[in-house]
Design a protein around this motif. Structure first.
Motif, PDB file in Angstrom:
ATOM      1  N   GLY A  43     -24.248 -36.647  39.712  1.00  0.00           N
ATOM      2  CA  GLY A  43     -22.974 -37.297  38.930  1.00  0.00           C
ATOM      3  C   GLY A  43     -22.278 -36.429  38.032  1.00  0.00           C
ATOM      4  O   GLY A  43     -21.470 -36.281  37.214  1.00  0.00           O
ATOM      5  N   ARG A  44     -23.133 -35.172  37.302  1.00  0.00           N
ATOM      6  CA  ARG A  44     -22.679 -34.414  36.667  1.00  0.00           C
ATOM      7  C   ARG A  44     -21.999 -32.893  37.710  1.00  0.00           C
ATOM      8  O   ARG A  44     -22.522 -32.747  38.805  1.00  0.00           O
ATOM      9  N   LEU A  45     -21.263 -32.856  36.667  1.00  0.00           N
ATOM     10  CA  LEU A  45     -19.807 -31.357  37.125  1.00  0.00           C
ATOM     11  C   LEU A  45     -21.048 -30.491  37.200  1.00  0.00           C
ATOM     12  O   LEU A  45     -21.712 -30.107  37.038  1.00  0.00           O
ATOM     13  N   THR A  46     -20.226 -30.030  38.629  1.00  0.00           N
ATOM     14  CA  THR A  46     -20.646 -28.993  38.924  1.00  0.00           C
ATOM     15  C   THR A  46     -20.571 -27.696  38.016  1.00  0.00           C
ATOM     16  O   THR A  46     -19.699 -27.929  37.386  1.00  0.00           O
ATOM     17  N   PRO A  47     -21.127 -26.226  37.543  1.00  0.00           N
ATOM     18  CA  PRO A  47     -20.877 -25.250  36.737  1.00  0.00           C
ATOM     19  C   PRO A  47     -19.696 -24.952  36.761  1.00  0.00           C
ATOM     20  O   PRO A  47     -18.339 -24.694  35.627  1.00  0.00           O
ATOM     21  N   GLU A  48     -19.119 -24.886  38.337  1.00  0.00           N
ATOM     22  CA  GLU A  48     -18.084 -23.976  38.826  1.00  0.00           C
ATOM     23  C   GLU A  48     -16.826 -25.509  37.861  1.00  0.00           C
ATOM     24  O   GLU A  48     -15.887 -24.764  37.627  1.00  0.00           O
ATOM     25  N   PHE A  49     -16.871 -26.476  38.452  1.00  0.00           N
ATOM     26  CA  PHE A  49     -15.831 -26.874  38.343  1.00  0.00           C
ATOM     27  C   PHE A  49     -15.554 -27.066  37.029  1.00  0.00           C
ATOM     28  O   PHE A  49     -14.273 -27.498  36.284  1.00  0.00           O
ATOM     29  N   SER A  50     -16.930 -27.558  35.597  1.00  0.00           N
ATOM     30  CA  SER A  50     -16.727 -27.483  34.320  1.00  0.00           C
ATOM     31  C   SER A  50     -15.531 -26.530  33.654  1.00  0.00           C
ATOM     32  O   SER A  50     -15.177 -26.661  33.170  1.00  0.00           O
ATOM     33  N   GLN A  51     -16.608 -25.577  34.846  1.00  0.00           N
ATOM     34  CA  GLN A  51     -15.923 -23.665  34.030  1.00  0.00           C
ATOM     35  C   GLN A  51     -14.231 -24.095  33.970  1.00  0.00           C
ATOM     36  O   GLN A  51     -13.580 -23.846  32.929  1.00  0.00           O
ATOM     37  N   CYS A  52     -14.075 -24.567  35.212  1.00  0.00           N
ATOM     38  CA  CYS A  52     -12.777 -24.673  35.390  1.00  0.00           C
ATOM     39  C   CYS A  52     -11.208 -25.139  34.274  1.00  0.00           C
ATOM     40  O   CYS A  52     -10.236 -24.815  34.396  1.00  0.00           O
ATOM     41  N   LEU A  53     -12.510 -27.288  34.504  1.00  0.00           N
ATOM     42  CA  LEU A  53     -12.166 -27.236  34.240  1.00  0.00           C
ATOM     43  C   LEU A  53     -11.490 -26.536  32.476  1.00  0.00           C
ATOM     44  O   LEU A  53     -10.439 -27.511  31.273  1.00  0.00           O
ATOM     45  N   SER A  54     -12.939 -26.520  31.987  1.00  0.00           N
ATOM     46  CA  SER A  54     -12.979 -25.618  30.647  1.00  0.00           C
ATOM     47  C   SER A  54     -11.521 -24.563  30.008  1.00  0.00           C
ATOM     48  O   SER A  54     -10.443 -24.603  29.496  1.00  0.00           O
ATOM     49  N   ASN A  55     -11.303 -24.074  31.551  1.00  0.00           N
ATOM     50  CA  ASN A  55     -10.792 -22.990  31.172  1.00  0.00           C
ATOM     51  C   ASN A  55      -8.860 -23.100  31.274  1.00  0.00           C
ATOM     52  O   ASN A  55      -8.168 -22.655  30.551  1.00  0.00           O
ATOM     53  N   LYS A  56      -8.676 -24.354  32.071  1.00  0.00           N
ATOM     54  CA  LYS A  56      -7.346 -25.555  32.135  1.00  0.00           C
ATOM     55  C   LYS A  56      -6.956 -25.372  30.648  1.00  0.00           C
ATOM     56  O   LYS A  56      -5.719 -25.500  30.169  1.00  0.00           O
ATOM     57  N   ILE A  57      -8.416 -26.416  30.239  1.00  0.00           N
ATOM     58  CA  ILE A  57      -7.839 -26.987  28.991  1.00  0.00           C
ATOM     59  C   ILE A  57      -7.665 -25.762  28.061  1.00  0.00           C
ATOM     60  O   ILE A  57      -6.302 -25.372  26.585  1.00  0.00           O
ATOM     61  N   GLN A  58      -8.144 -24.241  27.778  1.00  0.00           N
ATOM     62  CA  GLN A  58      -8.472 -23.690  26.935  1.00  0.00           C
ATOM     63  C   GLN A  58      -6.438 -22.654  27.413  1.00  0.00           C
ATOM     64  O   GLN A  58      -5.764 -22.766  25.816  1.00  0.00           O
ATOM     65  N   GLU A  59      -5.734 -22.442  28.610  1.00  0.00           N
ATOM     66  CA  GLU A  59      -5.094 -21.786  28.280  1.00  0.00           C
ATOM     67  C   GLU A  59      -3.517 -22.989  28.368  1.00  0.00           C
ATOM     68  O   GLU A  59      -2.561 -22.821  27.504  1.00  0.00           O
ATOM     69  N   LEU A  60      -3.863 -24.361  28.801  1.00  0.00           N
ATOM     70  CA  LEU A  60      -2.326 -25.611  27.927  1.00  0.00           C
ATOM     71  C   LEU A  60      -3.057 -25.460  26.450  1.00  0.00           C
ATOM     72  O   LEU A  60      -2.274 -26.248  26.116  1.00  0.00           O
ATOM     73  N   LEU A  61      -3.990 -25.447  26.823  1.00  0.00           N
ATOM     74  CA  LEU A  61      -3.511 -25.588  24.607  1.00  0.00           C
ATOM     75  C   LEU A  61      -2.921 -23.877  23.904  1.00  0.00           C
ATOM     76  O   LEU A  61      -2.114 -24.374  23.465  1.00  0.00           O
ATOM     77  N   GLN A  62      -2.687 -23.285  24.517  1.00  0.00           N
ATOM     78  CA  GLN A  62      -1.859 -22.160  24.027  1.00  0.00           C
ATOM     79  C   GLN A  62      -0.707 -22.266  24.369  1.00  0.00           C
ATOM     80  O   GLN A  62       0.349 -22.066  23.878  1.00  0.00           O
ATOM     81  N   GLN A  63      -0.050 -22.832  25.855  1.00  0.00           N
ATOM     82  CA  GLN A  63       1.042 -23.088  26.097  1.00  0.00           C
ATOM     83  C   GLN A  63       1.557 -24.446  25.181  1.00  0.00           C
ATOM     84  O   GLN A  63       2.326 -24.132  24.254  1.00  0.00           O
ATOM     85  N   MET A  64       1.074 -24.853  25.075  1.00  0.00           N
ATOM     86  CA  MET A  64       0.742 -26.613  23.900  1.00  0.00           C
ATOM     87  C   MET A  64       1.652 -25.989  22.725  1.00  0.00           C
ATOM     88  O   MET A  64       2.649 -26.453  21.929  1.00  0.00           O
ATOM     89  N   GLU A  65       0.886 -25.384  21.960  1.00  0.00           N
ATOM     90  CA  GLU A  65       1.142 -24.756  20.566  1.00  0.00           C
ATOM     91  C   GLU A  65       2.193 -24.263  20.917  1.00  0.00           C
ATOM     92  O   GLU A  65       3.043 -23.881  20.038  1.00  0.00           O
ATOM     93  N   ARG A  66       2.653 -23.335  21.293  1.00  0.00           N
ATOM     94  CA  ARG A  66       3.897 -22.200  21.878  1.00  0.00           C
ATOM     95  C   ARG A  66       4.769 -23.503  21.493  1.00  0.00           C
ATOM     96  O   ARG A  66       6.148 -23.023  20.899  1.00  0.00           O
ATOM     97  N   GLY A  67       4.639 -24.548  22.317  1.00  0.00           N
ATOM     98  CA  GLY A  67       5.883 -25.305  22.736  1.00  0.00           C
ATOM     99  C   GLY A  67       6.015 -26.901  21.664  1.00  0.00           C
ATOM    100  O   GLY A  67       7.365 -26.864  21.759  1.00  0.00           O
ATOM    101  N   LEU A  68       4.798 -26.545  20.941  1.00  0.00           N
ATOM    102  CA  LEU A  68       5.512 -27.304  19.910  1.00  0.00           C
ATOM    103  C   LEU A  68       5.986 -27.342  18.405  1.00  0.00           C
ATOM    104  O   LEU A  68       6.512 -27.558  17.952  1.00  0.00           O
ATOM    105  N   LYS A  69       6.355 -25.410  18.763  1.00  0.00           N
ATOM    106  CA  LYS A  69       7.389 -24.758  17.209  1.00  0.00           C
ATOM    107  C   LYS A  69       8.840 -25.412  17.701  1.00  0.00           C
ATOM    108  O   LYS A  69       9.035 -25.582  16.725  1.00  0.00           O
ATOM    109  N   SER A  70       9.035 -26.114  18.831  1.00  0.00           N
ATOM    110  CA  SER A  70      10.251 -26.836  18.793  1.00  0.00           C
ATOM    111  C   SER A  70      10.002 -27.798  19.038  1.00  0.00           C
ATOM    112  O   SER A  70      11.276 -28.974  18.908  1.00  0.00           O
ATOM    113  N   ALA A  71       9.033 -28.786  18.649  1.00  0.00           N
ATOM    114  CA  ALA A  71       9.198 -30.236  18.351  1.00  0.00           C
ATOM    115  C   ALA A  71       9.771 -30.882  17.978  1.00  0.00           C
ATOM    116  O   ALA A  71       9.928 -30.400  16.418  1.00  0.00           O
ATOM    117  N   ASP A  72      10.277 -31.719  17.717  1.00  0.00           N
ATOM    118  CA  ASP A  72      10.895 -33.164  16.313  1.00  0.00           C
ATOM    119  C   ASP A  72       9.690 -32.764  15.317  1.00  0.00           C
ATOM    120  O   ASP A  72       8.431 -33.129  15.084  1.00  0.00           O
TER     121      ASP A  72
END
Length: 402
Positions: free
Chosen positions: A26-55
Motif C-alpha cells: 500500500g505504499r505509493l510508488t515514488p513516481e505517483f507520489s511525485q506526480c501528486l506533489s507536483n500537482k499540489i504545488q502547481e495548484l497552490l500557485q493557481q489558488m493563490e493567484r485566484g484568491l486575490k479576487s475572493a470575497d
C-alpha cells in the motif's frame, strides 16, 4: 444518477493496474507520489493567484479564509514545512476579522475560524492567543438556543469544532462535560421531534432542517448519527444501543435498490451521489456503526460496500469539478475510509483513480463553482485531498472525520 455523472472510464482494480500507483503493502510508488506533489504545488500557485479576487468578508471554512488556513495546516502536517504555518497564519488573521456572531458551526460559522486559529497558535507556541480563541469558542454556546442539529449550521457543526480542538491539542481543552451537554440537547431534540411527528414506531430519533427530514451527511440524519457515535464523547452503551442504533437501522431501511440513499425521507428520486446527499455521506455513518456499535460484518458488507459501488459508478460528477462535497475529491474520501477499515487494496486503487481524474484539470468540461478556490467548493479542497492521498492511512475527510 447517470445524467449527473460522467461515465467512469477506468477499469476497476487488479494487481497489475495497481502497480503504477502503489506496492503490495500500500505504499505509493515514488513516481505517483511525485506526480501528486507536483500537482499540489502547481495548484497552490493557481489558488493563490485566484484568491486575490475572493470575497474579503467570507471567513468561513466552507468557502472562505479559514478554509484556506485549514488547508495550509494540513499541508504542514503532511510535509512538515514551517512555511505552511506562516501561510496559515496570514489566512487565520483574515478569517478572525470576518466573524459574524450568528452561526456557531465549524464549516459555516464562527466556530470554524476560532477553532482553526486556536490550533494554529498552539502549533506556533503562542498559547496566550490560543487560549483566547478557545474562550471565545466556548462562549459561542450561549449565542442561540434555537439552532438546528445538523452539521453545516447546527449543533453537530459546533460539536465538531470542540472535538477538533481537543484532538489537535491532545488534551481536554474543551471540557467534556460541555460537549456532553450539547450532545444531550441533540438527543432530547431528536426524541421530541420523533414523538411529535409520529416517527417513534420507526425510529426513536428524528431531525429536520427547513421542514425537511434530510438523510445525508451535511444537513441530515447520517451526519448527526455519525457524531452521536463518536467514541471521544464517552456515551453510555444504553443510549448508543437504545436510541442511536435503531435510528441508524432506520436510515439503512431508506436505501434504494441501487445502493444509494434519498436526500430526504419519502423522497423517491435516486439522483444525488455526493457527500451532502447520498451514499458518499451515508457510508461514514455505516462504518462508524460497524466500529462503535459492533454491527455484524454482514451489515457493513451489504450497505457500506454497496455505497462504494455506487460512488465508483456514479461519483465523477459533472457539476462543481473541484468541490469536496460534490465531486470526485470528496467522493474519493469514501474509498480511503473503507480502505483504512478493511485494508482492501481495491479501495486505495479507486481513490488513486479518482485522484487521476482530478489531476487532469480542465479536460472534463465541468461547471465552475461560485467560489472556485475555496476548501469546500473549489481548488483548495482538491489540494487537501491530493495531500491526504500521499499518506492514505492517515486520510480523513476535512472538517468532518475526526
Amino acid at each position: 444518477m447517470a445524467q449527473r455523472a460522467f461515465p467512469n472510464p477506468y477499469a476497476d482494480y487488479n494487481k497489475s493496474l495497481a502497480e503504477s500507483y502503489f506496492d503490495p503493502a500500500g505504499r505509493l510508488t515514488p513516481e505517483f507520489s511525485q506526480c501528486l506533489s507536483n500537482k499540489i504545488q502547481e495548484l497552490l500557485q493557481q489558488m493563490e493567484r485566484g484568491l486575490k479576487s475572493a470575497d474579503p468578508r467570507d471567513g468561513t471554512n466552507y468557502t472562505g479564509w479559514s478554509g484556506i488556513a485549514l488547508l495550509y495546516l494540513h499541508l504542514h502536517d503532511v510535509f512538515g514545512d514551517p512555511a505552511y504555518l506562516q501561510m496559515a497564519h496570514g489566512y487565520v488573521k483574515q478569517s478572525l476579522n470576518c466573524l459574524t456572531k450568528r452561526s456557531i458551526t465549524f464549516l459555516c460559522g464562527d466556530a470554524g475560524p476560532l477553532a482553526v486559529a486556536a490550533v494554529l497558535y498552539h502549533k506556533m507556541k503562542n498559547e496566550k492567543q490560543a487560549e483566547d480563541c478557545i474562550t471565545r469558542l466556548i462562549h459561542l454556546n450561549k449565542i442561540d438556543s434555537n439552532v438546528p442539529n445538523e452539521l453545516l449550521y447546527g449543533r453537530m457543526g459546533y460539536i465538531y469544532a470542540l472535538l477538533f480542538v481537543n484532538k489537535n491539542f491532545g488534551e481536554e481543552k474543551i471540557p467534556l462535560s460541555l460537549i456532553q451537554q450539547i450532545y444531550e440537547t441533540v438527543l432530547t431534540s431528536g426524541e421530541t421531534l420523533a414523538k411529535k411527528r409520529n416517527f417513534t414506531a420507526k425510529t426513536p430519533l428524528m431531525y429536520e432542517w427547513y421542514q425537511e427530514y434530510y438523510v445525508g451527511a451535511a444537513h441530515g440524519l447520517a451526519g448527526i448519527y455519525y457524531y452521536l457515535m463518536q467514541p471521544s464523547l464517552q456515551v453510555s452503551q444504553a443510549k448508543l444501543h437504545g436510541l442511536v442504533k435503531p435510528s441508524v437501522d432506520y436510515v439503512c431501511q431508506l436505501k434504494f435498490p441501487s445502493g444509494n440513499y434519498p436526500p430526504c425521507v419519502d423522497d423517491t428520486r435516486d439522483l444525488l451521489v455526493h457527500w451532502c446527499h447520498g451514499a458518499p455521506g451515508v457510508i461514514y455513518m455505516l462504518i462508524q456503526a460497524y466500529k462503535v456499535l459492533c454491527v455484524q460484518e454482514e451489515s457493513i458488507s451489504h450497505d457500506a460496500y454497496q455505497c462504494a459501488e455506487v460512488i465508483w459508478q456514479y461519483g465523477l460528477l459533472k457539476k462543481d469539478y473541484w468541490a469536496v462535497p460534490r465531486c470526485c475529491a470528496g467522493n474519493a474520501y469514501a474509498f480511503l475510509t473503507l480502505y483504512n477499515l478493511t485494508q482492501d487494496m481495491k479501495y486505495l486503487y479507486r481513490a488513486c483513480k479518482f485522484a487521476e481524474w482530478c489531476l487532469n484539470y480542465g479536460e472534463h468540461g465541468c461547471r465552475t463553482p461560485d467560489t472556485p478556490f475555496s476548501l469546500f467548493e473549489g481548488m483548495a479542497g482538491t489540494i487537501y485531498f491530493l495531500a491526504d492521498l500521499l499518506v492514505p492511512r492517515k486520510a480523513k475527510f476535512p472538517a468532518f472525520e475526526l
